[in-house]
Motif scaffolding. Structure first.
Motif, mmCIF file in Angstrom:
data_model
loop_
_atom_site.group_PDB
_atom_site.id
_atom_site.type_symbol
_atom_site.label_atom_id
_atom_site.label_comp_id
_atom_site.label_asym_id
_atom_site.label_seq_id
_atom_site.Cartn_x
_atom_site.Cartn_y
_atom_site.Cartn_z
ATOM 1 N N GLY A 182 42.508 83.451 48.914
ATOM 2 C CA GLY A 182 41.809 83.009 49.909
ATOM 3 C C GLY A 182 42.293 83.258 51.410
ATOM 4 O O GLY A 182 41.945 82.472 52.236
ATOM 5 N N ARG A 183 43.546 83.954 51.581
ATOM 6 C CA ARG A 183 44.121 84.191 52.540
ATOM 7 C C ARG A 183 43.476 84.965 53.614
ATOM 8 O O ARG A 183 43.261 84.624 55.038
ATOM 9 C CB ARG A 183 45.691 84.873 52.602
ATOM 10 N N LEU A 184 42.716 85.947 53.232
ATOM 11 C CA LEU A 184 41.964 86.878 54.189
ATOM 12 C C LEU A 184 40.499 86.055 54.516
ATOM 13 O O LEU A 184 40.090 86.226 55.627
ATOM 14 C CB LEU A 184 41.545 88.097 53.330
ATOM 15 N N ALA A 185 40.130 85.403 53.739
ATOM 16 C CA ALA A 185 38.949 84.392 53.951
ATOM 17 C C ALA A 185 39.511 83.299 54.766
ATOM 18 O O ALA A 185 38.549 83.170 55.592
ATOM 19 C CB ALA A 185 38.473 83.748 52.755
ATOM 20 N N HIS A 186 40.568 82.938 55.023
ATOM 21 C CA HIS A 186 40.936 82.102 55.883
ATOM 22 C C HIS A 186 40.712 82.689 57.403
ATOM 23 O O HIS A 186 40.177 82.110 58.304
ATOM 24 C CB HIS A 186 42.423 81.663 55.915
ATOM 25 N N TYR A 187 41.218 83.782 57.569
ATOM 26 C CA TYR A 187 40.718 84.322 58.841
ATOM 27 C C TYR A 187 39.539 84.819 59.143
ATOM 28 O O TYR A 187 39.003 84.666 60.140
ATOM 29 C CB TYR A 187 41.684 85.773 59.029
ATOM 30 N N THR A 188 38.826 85.390 58.103
ATOM 31 C CA THR A 188 37.173 85.661 58.373
ATOM 32 C C THR A 188 36.333 84.499 58.655
ATOM 33 O O THR A 188 35.482 84.572 59.549
ATOM 34 C CB THR A 188 36.825 86.472 57.230
ATOM 35 N N GLY A 189 36.868 83.488 57.984
ATOM 36 C CA GLY A 189 36.171 82.132 58.264
ATOM 37 C C GLY A 189 36.462 81.693 59.771
ATOM 38 O O GLY A 189 35.378 81.289 60.379
ATOM 39 N N ARG A 190 37.702 81.614 59.937
ATOM 40 C CA ARG A 190 38.045 80.984 61.196
ATOM 41 C C ARG A 190 37.416 81.767 62.507
ATOM 42 O O ARG A 190 37.012 81.223 63.445
ATOM 43 C CB ARG A 190 39.399 80.693 61.371
ATOM 44 N N VAL A 191 37.683 83.182 62.349
ATOM 45 C CA VAL A 191 37.329 83.918 63.314
ATOM 46 C C VAL A 191 35.596 83.829 63.432
ATOM 47 O O VAL A 191 34.916 83.766 64.768
ATOM 48 C CB VAL A 191 37.539 85.536 63.122
ATOM 49 N N SER A 192 34.961 83.996 62.415
ATOM 50 C CA SER A 192 33.482 83.864 62.467
ATOM 51 C C SER A 192 33.116 82.580 63.130
ATOM 52 O O SER A 192 31.816 82.544 63.762
ATOM 53 C CB SER A 192 32.698 83.921 60.984
ATOM 54 N N ARG A 193 33.691 81.543 62.630
ATOM 55 C CA ARG A 193 33.327 80.156 63.433
ATOM 56 C C ARG A 193 33.732 79.797 64.691
ATOM 57 O O ARG A 193 33.512 78.846 65.235
ATOM 58 C CB ARG A 193 33.601 78.979 62.466
ATOM 59 N N GLY A 194 34.541 80.954 65.400
ATOM 60 C CA GLY A 194 35.043 80.850 66.525
ATOM 61 C C GLY A 194 36.202 79.626 66.728
ATOM 62 O O GLY A 194 36.567 79.059 67.779
ATOM 63 N N GLU A 195 36.848 79.311 65.500
ATOM 64 C CA GLU A 195 37.893 78.362 65.329
ATOM 65 C C GLU A 195 39.317 79.048 65.715
ATOM 66 O O GLU A 195 39.407 80.269 65.612
ATOM 67 C CB GLU A 195 38.065 77.757 64.108
ATOM 68 N N ASP A 196 40.253 78.276 66.358
ATOM 69 C CA ASP A 196 41.691 78.736 66.674
ATOM 70 C C ASP A 196 42.467 79.013 65.495
ATOM 71 O O ASP A 196 42.164 78.350 64.320
ATOM 72 C CB ASP A 196 42.236 77.850 67.647
ATOM 73 N N ILE A 197 43.485 80.191 65.626
ATOM 74 C CA ILE A 197 44.263 80.555 64.506
ATOM 75 C C ILE A 197 45.675 80.327 64.877
ATOM 76 O O ILE A 197 46.034 80.587 66.041
ATOM 77 C CB ILE A 197 43.996 81.928 64.269
ATOM 78 N N ALA A 198 46.463 79.325 64.054
ATOM 79 C CA ALA A 198 47.764 78.969 64.474
ATOM 80 C C ALA A 198 48.598 80.021 64.123
ATOM 81 O O ALA A 198 48.829 80.751 63.080
ATOM 82 C CB ALA A 198 48.267 77.840 63.658
ATOM 83 N N VAL A 199 49.372 80.510 65.430
ATOM 84 C CA VAL A 199 50.601 81.597 65.261
ATOM 85 C C VAL A 199 51.647 81.202 66.002
ATOM 86 O O VAL A 199 51.741 80.463 66.708
ATOM 87 C CB VAL A 199 49.821 83.070 65.951
ATOM 88 N N HIS A 200 52.755 81.960 65.459
ATOM 89 C CA HIS A 200 54.042 81.803 66.078
ATOM 90 C C HIS A 200 54.054 82.820 67.307
ATOM 91 O O HIS A 200 53.340 83.710 67.340
ATOM 92 C CB HIS A 200 54.898 82.270 65.058
ATOM 93 N N ALA A 201 55.099 82.478 68.153
ATOM 94 C CA ALA A 201 55.144 83.291 69.287
ATOM 95 C C ALA A 201 56.635 83.633 69.603
ATOM 96 O O ALA A 201 57.392 82.638 69.777
ATOM 97 C CB ALA A 201 54.742 82.366 70.625
ATOM 98 N N PRO A 202 57.121 84.701 69.275
ATOM 99 C CA PRO A 202 56.248 85.800 68.767
ATOM 100 C C PRO A 202 56.062 85.845 67.320
ATOM 101 O O PRO A 202 56.854 85.401 66.753
ATOM 102 C CB PRO A 202 56.946 87.166 69.018
ATOM 103 N N ALA A 203 55.014 86.449 66.890
ATOM 104 C CA ALA A 203 54.855 86.579 65.326
ATOM 105 C C ALA A 203 55.457 87.955 64.947
ATOM 106 O O ALA A 203 55.083 88.876 65.550
ATOM 107 C CB ALA A 203 53.412 86.372 65.096
ATOM 108 N N LEU A 204 56.195 88.068 63.887
ATOM 109 C CA LEU A 204 56.728 89.284 63.461
ATOM 110 C C LEU A 204 55.868 89.838 62.378
ATOM 111 O O LEU A 204 55.159 89.351 61.741
ATOM 112 C CB LEU A 204 58.347 88.960 62.986
#
Length: 312
Positions: A182-204
């Motif tokens: 379900g990890r790819l679905a996590h991204y497709t779902g959040r992007v499709s719904r306009g929800e933010d995605i938690a990321v590190h800075a910088p992400a390696l």
């Protein structure tokens, strides 16, 4: 034609592996707990691999040219399999993971972020094995997944009864509804719904492999003659922003990122530590990899086509 035994192989890339081996003309036997019937033309033995007596009884007098172990997670499981298959096979291939290189899970040699991690960074022949840890506890195993894989490799590497190779898989994507993480679905779902995605800075960056390519590589490894670990990843590391950019392009939306502090949990594939693998050894041995950016848009499109999952 070879006689090949696959332990597991009932879903996702394991099922594809079984089909590829069968279609290549090999005599394929699968060993699992019986919940899923194998493809036509494949023999099934029903046994719980954790039950040594049941596994040995199910195998009977059968021998194999190769065993491909898809579901070995602990040194205890490895030791049972080593005893059960010594004298029954000349070659044993274990599906392992990129997580063995995660510096957050063990004291490992440092590798500069710009350097792909080679197999020798984790040498199973010298890795300490601790059978007395609570490997049968699901919560413990889940928290020590990487160490369980490292120690399982170590047990097999020290087994004199057969030649051993491990395939350390990158993060596996693709397959639409079959992609059970379900990890790819996590991204497709959040992007499709306009929800933010938690990321590190910088992400390696990290590395990925398509589920069909991993099945191809495992099929190749089963009939090859190399020993020791080999890394399995498509060409082209990708960081979380590159991944969400591809998702956003396929979805026709904009990816919204939310920065989290170092050490705080972020979205899958956003890493604040480096362990992106090198696939140079597999290439030298003769396997040709695709590029991540060639297959990832199609995998994203398949994930976007699935029914919308509940928001998390």
């Amino acid at each position: 034609m070879s006689k090949i035994c696959v332990i597991g192989g009932s879903r996702y890339f394991g099922k594809l592996l079984v089909e590829r081996l069968r279609d290549a003309g090999h005599q394929v036997t699968v060993v699992n707990r019986g919940s899923t019937a194998p493809p036509a033309g494949v023999t099934r033995l029903v046994a719980d691999r954790d039950d040594e007596a049941a596994l040995t009884a199910a195998l009977g007098t059968r021998t194999f040219d190769v065993v491909v172990d898809q579901v070995c997670y602990t040194p205890v499981q490895a030791a049972i399999a080593a005893r059960a298959f010594t004298g029954r096979t000349r070659r044993y291939v274990m599906t392992s993971t990129i997580e063995v290189y995660d510096p957050a899970t063990a004291a490992l040699p440092p590798v500069p972020p710009s350097t792909p991690v080679p197999e020798e960074s984790v040498d199973p022949a010298g890795w300490r094995v601790a059978m007395d840890l609570p490997w049968h506890d699901d919560a413990y195993l889940d928290a020590h997944y990487a160490e369980g894989k490292r120690q399982a490799e170590a047990v097999f590497a020290r087994t004199a009864g057969f030649a051993f190779a491990s395939v350390r898989s990158a993060h596996v994507l693709g397959g639409g509804a079959q992609e059970f993480t379900g990890r790819l679905a996590h991204y497709t779902g959040r992007v499709s719904r306009g929800e933010d995605i938690a990321v590190h800075a910088p992400a390696l960056p990290t590395v990925f492999i398509h589920h069909e390519e991993l099945a191809d590589l495992l099929s190749w490894a089963a009939t090859a003659d190399f020993t020791g670990p080999v890394n399995a990843c498509s060409d082209g590391p990708l960081d979380v922003r590159g991944l969400t950019g591809i998702v956003a392009a396929q979805a026709g939306r904009k990816a919204v990122h939310r920065i989290v502090p170092a050490g705080e949990k972020a979205s899958p594939f956003s890493f604040d530590r480096h362990y992106a693998m090198s696939n140079a050894r597999a290439k030298k041995l003769g396997f040709a990899f695709s590029r991540t950016t060639d297959w990832l848009p199609g995998a994203v499109a398949a994930a976007l086509a699935l029914p919308a999952a509940p928001t998390d």
